[in-house]
Motif scaffolding. Structure first.
Motif, PDB file in Angstrom:
ATOM      1  N   LEU A 224      22.271  25.243  -9.916  1.00 57.19           N
ATOM      2  CA  LEU A 224      21.981  23.854 -10.292  1.00 57.19           C
ATOM      3  C   LEU A 224      22.142  22.904  -9.106  1.00 57.19           C
TER       4      LEU A 224
ATOM      5  N   LYS B 235       9.899  22.148 -13.851  1.00 61.56           N
ATOM      6  CA  LYS B 235       9.669  21.233 -12.733  1.00 61.56           C
ATOM      7  C   LYS B 235       9.043  21.948 -11.541  1.00 61.56           C
ATOM      8  N   LEU B 236       9.374  23.232 -11.399  1.00 63.82           N
ATOM      9  CA  LEU B 236       8.959  23.978 -10.220  1.00 63.82           C
ATOM     10  C   LEU B 236       7.767  24.897 -10.489  1.00 63.82           C
TER      11      LEU B 236
ATOM     12  N   HIS C 159      19.276  24.434 -18.716  1.00 67.84           N
ATOM     13  CA  HIS C 159      19.057  23.703 -17.462  1.00 67.84           C
ATOM     14  C   HIS C 159      18.086  24.473 -16.560  1.00 67.84           C
ATOM     15  N   TYR C 160      18.204  25.789 -16.565  1.00 65.05           N
ATOM     16  CA  TYR C 160      17.298  26.579 -15.736  1.00 65.05           C
ATOM     17  C   TYR C 160      15.858  26.467 -16.236  1.00 65.05           C
TER      18      TYR C 160
ATOM     19  N   LEU D   5      18.681  24.327  -6.734  1.00 61.49           N
ATOM     20  CA  LEU D   5      17.337  24.043  -7.239  1.00 61.49           C
ATOM     21  C   LEU D   5      16.804  22.678  -6.797  1.00 61.49           C
ATOM     22  N   PRO D   6      17.614  21.611  -6.817  1.00 59.74           N
ATOM     23  CA  PRO D   6      17.092  20.338  -6.312  1.00 59.74           C
ATOM     24  C   PRO D   6      16.712  20.404  -4.832  1.00 59.74           C
TER      25      PRO D   6
ATOM     26  N   TRP E 261      14.443  23.220 -14.936  1.00 60.94           N
ATOM     27  CA  TRP E 261      14.058  23.322 -13.534  1.00 60.94           C
ATOM     28  C   TRP E 261      12.834  24.225 -13.353  1.00 60.94           C
TER      29      TRP E 261
ATOM     30  N   ALA F 162      13.320  22.016  -4.593  1.00 60.55           N
ATOM     31  CA  ALA F 162      12.288  21.045  -4.973  1.00 60.55           C
ATOM     32  C   ALA F 162      12.030  20.061  -3.834  1.00 60.55           C
TER      33      ALA F 162
END
Length: 222
Positions: free
Chosen positions: A117, A152-153, A145-146, A120-121, A149, A124
């Motif tokens: 966590l 998002k990815l 949460h995964y 991952l940002p 993400w 990105a």
């Protein structure tokens, strides 16, 4: 049906369809010798991941949860020579073992040490996305949460796969207080309500016991 029979059938298919492989066998042996938990996918499941990545014609893969690098090897082998795989591992000991196991794939595989966590940002921000395939196989309480993400990815057409979504059948126990079961249940509920994906789940039995995979394809641009 018993665990003994499941394991015997798994062995039958492995012997028939998954030939011995020095690098993969060594990864399992090294991981066991180092005392890593036996949470790696089975050989049949590893071959399934490779086939799914090949069917997807993946060029970029994100793996959340490296452990000893066994599934990493399977996934990396599905990539073309100019492909890339980023794998995330929180435990320094696991990462050390995995680095040795995937040493022959260092031109394709990028292992990142740290809590996913937090990592991952960074991924990105580096502009590494979208990924063609994302494999989630880490701490189950954080699965929701995964998934966020992963979305998002990803891009339209990206494949998202999550392991251990059945939990020996505990996934249907609405009264469970187990954090892993709660994380998986919430993950499944989010998949069901997410308009950007089409998803299903399959139950599996074999040498790894009774569990399953969730598989989702992203159907819209993010």
């Amino acid at each position: 049906m018993t665990q003994e029979q499941w394991t015997a059938v798994d062995r039958y298919f492995t012997d028939l369809l998954v030939p011995p492989d020095p690098a993969l066998d060594a990864a399992l042996q090294t991981s066991a010798a180092a005392g890593l938990p036996p949470h790696n996918v089975s050989p049949n499941q590893g071959k399934l991941l490779l086939l799914l990545a090949q069917i997807q014609r993946a060029r970029t893969i994100l793996e959340i949860g490296t452990l000893g690098g066994y599934s990493t090897i399977w996934l990396a082998r599905a990539l073309p020579s100019d492909g890339r795989l980023i794998t995330l591992e929180a435990d320094p000991k696991h990462a050390e073992v995995a680095r040795a196991n995937i040493a022959g794939l260092s031109d394709i595989v990028d292992l990142r040490l740290g809590q996913a966590l937090s990592t991952l940002p960074q991924i990105a921000a580096e502009g590494n996305s979208p990924f063609d395939l994302i494999f989630i196989d880490a701490d189950k309480p954080n699965n929701p949460h995964y998934l966020a993400w992963a979305l998002k990815l990803s891009r339209r057409g990206s494949l998202i796969i999550a392991d251990n979504v059945v939990r020996n059948g505990a996934v249907i126990d609405q009264s469970s207080s187990d954090p892993s079961v709660l994380g998986v249940r919430r993950f499944n509920e989010l998949l069901a309500s997410e308009p950007r994906v089409s998803a299903t789940a399959i139950q599996t039995v074999g040498s790894k016991g009774y569990d399953g995979f969730a598989i989702a394809i992203v159907t819209t641009d993010q």
